[in-house]
Enzyme design. Structure first.
Site, short mmCIF file in Angstrom:
data_model
loop_
_atom_site.label_atom_id
_atom_site.label_comp_id
_atom_site.label_asym_id
_atom_site.label_seq_id
_atom_site.Cartn_x
_atom_site.Cartn_y
_atom_site.Cartn_z
N ILE A 1 -26.20 0.50 7.45
CA ILE A 1 -25.75 0.39 6.05
C ILE A 1 -26.40 -0.85 5.44
CG2 ILE A 1 -23.72 0.26 4.53
CD1 ILE A 1 -23.71 2.75 6.40
N ASN B 1 -11.84 -5.16 9.01
CA ASN B 1 -13.27 -4.87 8.85
C ASN B 1 -14.18 -6.05 9.18
OD1 ASN B 1 -15.75 -3.63 7.40
ND2 ASN B 1 -15.32 -5.51 6.24
N ASP C 1 -11.26 -13.06 3.32
CA ASP C 1 -12.54 -13.43 3.94
C ASP C 1 -12.49 -14.92 4.26
OD1 ASP C 1 -15.58 -13.81 4.24
OD2 ASP C 1 -15.51 -11.71 3.63
N LYS D 1 -17.87 -3.61 19.75
CA LYS D 1 -17.61 -2.43 18.93
C LYS D 1 -17.09 -1.26 19.79
CE LYS D 1 -18.41 -4.23 14.94
NZ LYS D 1 -17.36 -4.35 13.92
N THR E 1 -26.45 -3.92 3.90
CA THR E 1 -25.54 -5.03 3.57
C THR E 1 -26.23 -6.35 3.95
OG1 THR E 1 -24.52 -5.23 5.76
CG2 THR E 1 -23.52 -3.63 4.25
N TYR F 1 -22.42 -7.48 20.44
CA TYR F 1 -22.02 -6.61 19.33
C TYR F 1 -21.65 -5.22 19.85
CZ TYR F 1 -22.10 -4.43 14.72
OH TYR F 1 -21.74 -3.77 13.58
N1 NAD Z 1 -24.04 -3.00 7.94
C1 NAD Z 1 -24.12 -2.15 8.96
O1 NAD Z 1 -25.14 -1.50 9.18
C2 NAD Z 1 -22.93 -1.97 9.86
C3 NAD Z 1 -22.95 -0.91 10.77
C4 NAD Z 1 -21.86 -0.70 11.61
C5 NAD Z 1 -20.76 -1.54 11.53
N2 NAD Z 1 -20.77 -2.57 10.65
C6 NAD Z 1 -19.58 -3.42 10.61
O2 NAD Z 1 -19.04 -3.43 9.31
C7 NAD Z 1 -18.30 -4.63 9.10
C8 NAD Z 1 -18.75 -5.28 7.82
O3 NAD Z 1 -20.12 -5.63 7.98
P1 NAD Z 1 -21.13 -5.78 6.76
O4 NAD Z 1 -22.36 -5.07 7.12
O5 NAD Z 1 -20.44 -5.49 5.49
O6 NAD Z 1 -21.47 -7.35 6.90
P2 NAD Z 1 -21.40 -8.57 5.87
O7 NAD Z 1 -21.95 -9.71 6.64
O8 NAD Z 1 -21.99 -8.17 4.58
O9 NAD Z 1 -19.82 -8.77 5.66
C9 NAD Z 1 -19.00 -9.27 6.66
C10 NAD Z 1 -17.96 -10.17 6.04
O10 NAD Z 1 -17.09 -10.63 7.08
C11 NAD Z 1 -16.79 -12.00 6.84
N3 NAD Z 1 -16.40 -12.67 8.08
C12 NAD Z 1 -17.20 -13.07 9.11
N4 NAD Z 1 -16.47 -13.70 10.03
C13 NAD Z 1 -15.18 -13.68 9.60
C14 NAD Z 1 -13.96 -14.19 10.13
N5 NAD Z 1 -13.93 -14.87 11.29
N6 NAD Z 1 -12.83 -13.98 9.42
C15 NAD Z 1 -12.86 -13.34 8.23
N7 NAD Z 1 -13.98 -12.85 7.68
C16 NAD Z 1 -15.14 -13.03 8.36
C17 NAD Z 1 -18.08 -12.56 6.28
O11 NAD Z 1 -17.85 -13.79 5.59
C18 NAD Z 1 -18.56 -11.43 5.38
O12 NAD Z 1 -18.08 -11.58 4.06
C19 NAD Z 1 -18.53 -5.48 10.35
O13 NAD Z 1 -17.44 -5.31 11.24
C20 NAD Z 1 -19.79 -4.88 10.94
O14 NAD Z 1 -19.88 -5.10 12.33
C21 NAD Z 1 -21.82 -2.81 9.82
#
Ligand code: NAD
Length: 257
Positions: free
Chosen positions: A189, A90, A37, A160, A191, A156
């Site tokens: 989700i 991710n 991260d 995606k 988060t 976004y």
């Molecule tokens: N939460 C949802 O509802 C949801 C739905 C669909 C997809 N997603 C996808 O799931 C993945 C994780 O999202 P999440 O909800 O856990 O979010 P989150 O913000 O809790 O976690 C994302 C993590 O990515 C890290 N990050 C950001 N930029 C970065 C970079 N340049 N290099 C390395 N790390 C980096 C952040 O520091 C963070 O720890 C993402 O790709 C998001 O688009 C999330």
């Protein structure tokens, strides 16, 4: 024997949310997991959680939008554990809640740099390592917003969709060489990313937004990050040996409507 016994892999963006819980599930399933991260504190916390549960984990800081840092992550994984069986790309960011007409170009570039360029760079580096070995599993995080349009988050949605496309193209290109490439498409989700989006839409009114997100899915609730982790662990495991090019929705039925 668990799903990922004797396997080594890394999870980008595993200092929080879906990445963290995926890393934990993968470690419980027997993998040695490199947690990566840009958030060093969050990443180290994930490592402590995994070790506290008796699992094997190690932290490597990497910004996925920087090619040299992706290479550092792969070299660091090989240095620590001597192999790389799976990679879970991710890390992602939401960007502003704005539509196409109003989206600031600099913000668009930032979202593309992490969500699309980051996944592309990682896949190139992972394939360079895996192709000569003739084995490996790559998993990307797309989204239900990578399969259908949605208003108010233009970059976004675009990135995606691009991740879903990259996944399919790379799966077709590399399946004969023994490498599987899949994507998981989470629905809403709970988060920190969704907390921040809710705060941006309506400061101080998270709960009504979460209630609406949950009610939009046939299962009537938001998902838990661990529920994505369970799918992710399966997709990178040998149990999914005939699965490639899949965009797997884990969304409580949202896209089935
Ligand atoms: N939460 C949802 O509802 C949801 C739905 C669909 C997809 N997603 C996808 O799931 C993945 C994780 O999202 P999440 O909800 O856990 O979010 P989150 O913000 O809790 O976690 C994302 C993590 O990515 C890290 N990050 C950001 N930029 C970065 C970079 N340049 N290099 C390395 N790390 C980096 C952040 O520091 C963070 O720890 C993402 O790709 C998001 O688009 C999330």
């Amino acid at each position: 024997m668990s799903l990922l016994t004797n396997k080594v892999g890394f999870v980008t963006g595993s200092g929080s949310g879906i990445g963290r819980e995926s890393a934990r599930v993968m470690a419980r399933e027997g993998a040695a997991v490199v947690v990566s991260d840009i958030n060093v504190e969050g990443g180290k916390e994930t490592v402590e959680m995994i070790r506290g549960e008796g699992g094997e984990a190690f932290f490597i800081a990497a910004d996925v939008s920087r090619e040299s840092e992706i290479h550092g992550l792969i070299e660091g994984t090989l240095g620590q554990y001597g192999r790389l069986d799976f990679a879970y790309n991710n890390a992602g960011i939401a960007g502003p809640t704005k539509g196409v007409a109003d989206y600031p170009l600099d913000e668009f570039d930032k979202v593309v740099a992490v969500n699309l360029r980051g996944v592309f760079l990682a896949m190139q580096a992972e394939l360079a390592h895996m192709l000569p070995l003739g084995r490996g599993a790559i998993l990307n995080t797309s989204s239900t917003f990578g399969l259908v349009g949605y208003p108010g988050c233009a970059a976004y949605v675009a990135t995606k969709h691009a991740v879903a496309g990259l996944t399919r193209a790379a799966a077709i290109e590399n399946s004969a060489a023994g490498i599987r490439v899949n994507a998981v498409c989470p629905g809403a989700i709970a988060t920190p990313m969704v907390d921040e989006m809710a705060d941006e839409i309506s400061p101080g009114a998270r709960q009504p937004i979460f209630d609406a997100l949950g009610a939009a899915a046939p299962m009537g609730r938001m998902g838990r990050p661990q529920e994505i982790g369970e799918a992710a662990a399966w997709l990178v495991s040998d149990a999914a040996s005939f699965v490639t090019g899949l965009t797997m929705t884990v969304d409580g039925g949202w896209t089935a409507q």
